[in-house]
Design a protein around this motif. Structure first.
Motif, PDB file in Angstrom:
ATOM      1  N   SER A 140       0.849  -1.185   0.000  1.00 38.06           N
ATOM      2  CA  SER A 140       0.000   0.000   0.000  1.00 38.06           C
ATOM      3  C   SER A 140       0.891   1.243   0.000  1.00 38.06           C
ATOM      4  CB  SER A 140      -0.921   0.009   1.224  1.00 38.06           C
ATOM      5  OG  SER A 140      -0.158   0.101   2.414  1.00 38.06           O
ATOM      6  N   ARG A 172      -4.369 -10.113   1.890  1.00 38.55           N
ATOM      7  CA  ARG A 172      -4.107  -8.769   2.427  1.00 38.55           C
ATOM      8  C   ARG A 172      -3.486  -8.973   3.803  1.00 38.55           C
ATOM      9  NH1 ARG A 172      -7.712  -4.567   5.104  1.00 38.55           N
ATOM     10  NH2 ARG A 172      -6.729  -2.615   4.498  1.00 38.55           N
ATOM     11  N   ILE A 202       0.149  -2.131   4.528  1.00 38.35           N
ATOM     12  CA  ILE A 202      -0.518  -3.340   4.067  1.00 38.35           C
ATOM     13  C   ILE A 202       0.297  -3.942   2.915  1.00 38.35           C
ATOM     14  CG2 ILE A 202      -2.637  -4.312   3.074  1.00 38.35           C
ATOM     15  CD1 ILE A 202      -3.062  -3.163   5.863  1.00 38.35           C
ATOM     16  N   VAL A 260      -1.579  -1.933  -6.391  1.00 35.67           N
ATOM     17  CA  VAL A 260      -2.580  -1.332  -5.519  1.00 35.67           C
ATOM     18  C   VAL A 260      -2.767   0.117  -5.927  1.00 35.67           C
ATOM     19  CG1 VAL A 260      -3.152  -0.794  -3.129  1.00 35.67           C
ATOM     20  CG2 VAL A 260      -1.836  -2.849  -3.658  1.00 35.67           C
ATOM     21  N   TYR A 319       0.054  -6.896  -0.097  1.00 39.30           N
ATOM     22  CA  TYR A 319      -0.832  -7.782  -0.846  1.00 39.30           C
ATOM     23  C   TYR A 319       0.034  -8.822  -1.531  1.00 39.30           C
ATOM     24  CZ  TYR A 319      -4.433  -4.257  -0.180  1.00 39.30           C
ATOM     25  OH  TYR A 319      -5.325  -3.384   0.379  1.00 39.30           O
ATOM     26  N   VAL A 364      -7.361  -3.384  -6.205  1.00 38.97           N
ATOM     27  CA  VAL A 364      -6.164  -4.172  -6.475  1.00 38.97           C
ATOM     28  C   VAL A 364      -6.261  -4.621  -7.919  1.00 38.97           C
ATOM     29  CG1 VAL A 364      -4.868  -6.246  -5.886  1.00 38.97           C
ATOM     30  CG2 VAL A 364      -6.014  -4.965  -4.092  1.00 38.97           C
TER      31      VAL A 364
END
Length: 65
Positions: free
Chosen positions: A11, A28, A16, A52, A18, A59
């Motif tokens: 992120s 996540r 965060i 992202v 992914y 996403v």
């Protein structure tokens, strides 16, 4: 079938993470402690890349076809 991680994206502020895999799953993850915040099957095909958006609400995935 191999189901390891094939793509990673962070992120905007790196809070965060992914991950996406050969099994079509997207996870996540909280970067501070590694806990899984959510996961979903995005595709029945392998995912080779993801990104992202700056709003963290989208996403984007690239599937191996």
């Amino acid at each position: 079938m191999f189901s390891g991680v094939t793509a990673v994206a962070y992120s905007k502020h790196g809070r965060i993470v992914y991950t996406a895999g050969a099994d079509g799953m997207v996870c996540r993850i909280d970067a501070s402690d590694g806990s899984i915040l959510g996961k979903f099957r995005s595709s029945s095909k392998a995912i080779s890349a993801l990104a992202v958006s700056s709003g963290i609400s989208t996403v984007k995935l690239l599937l191996d076809l």
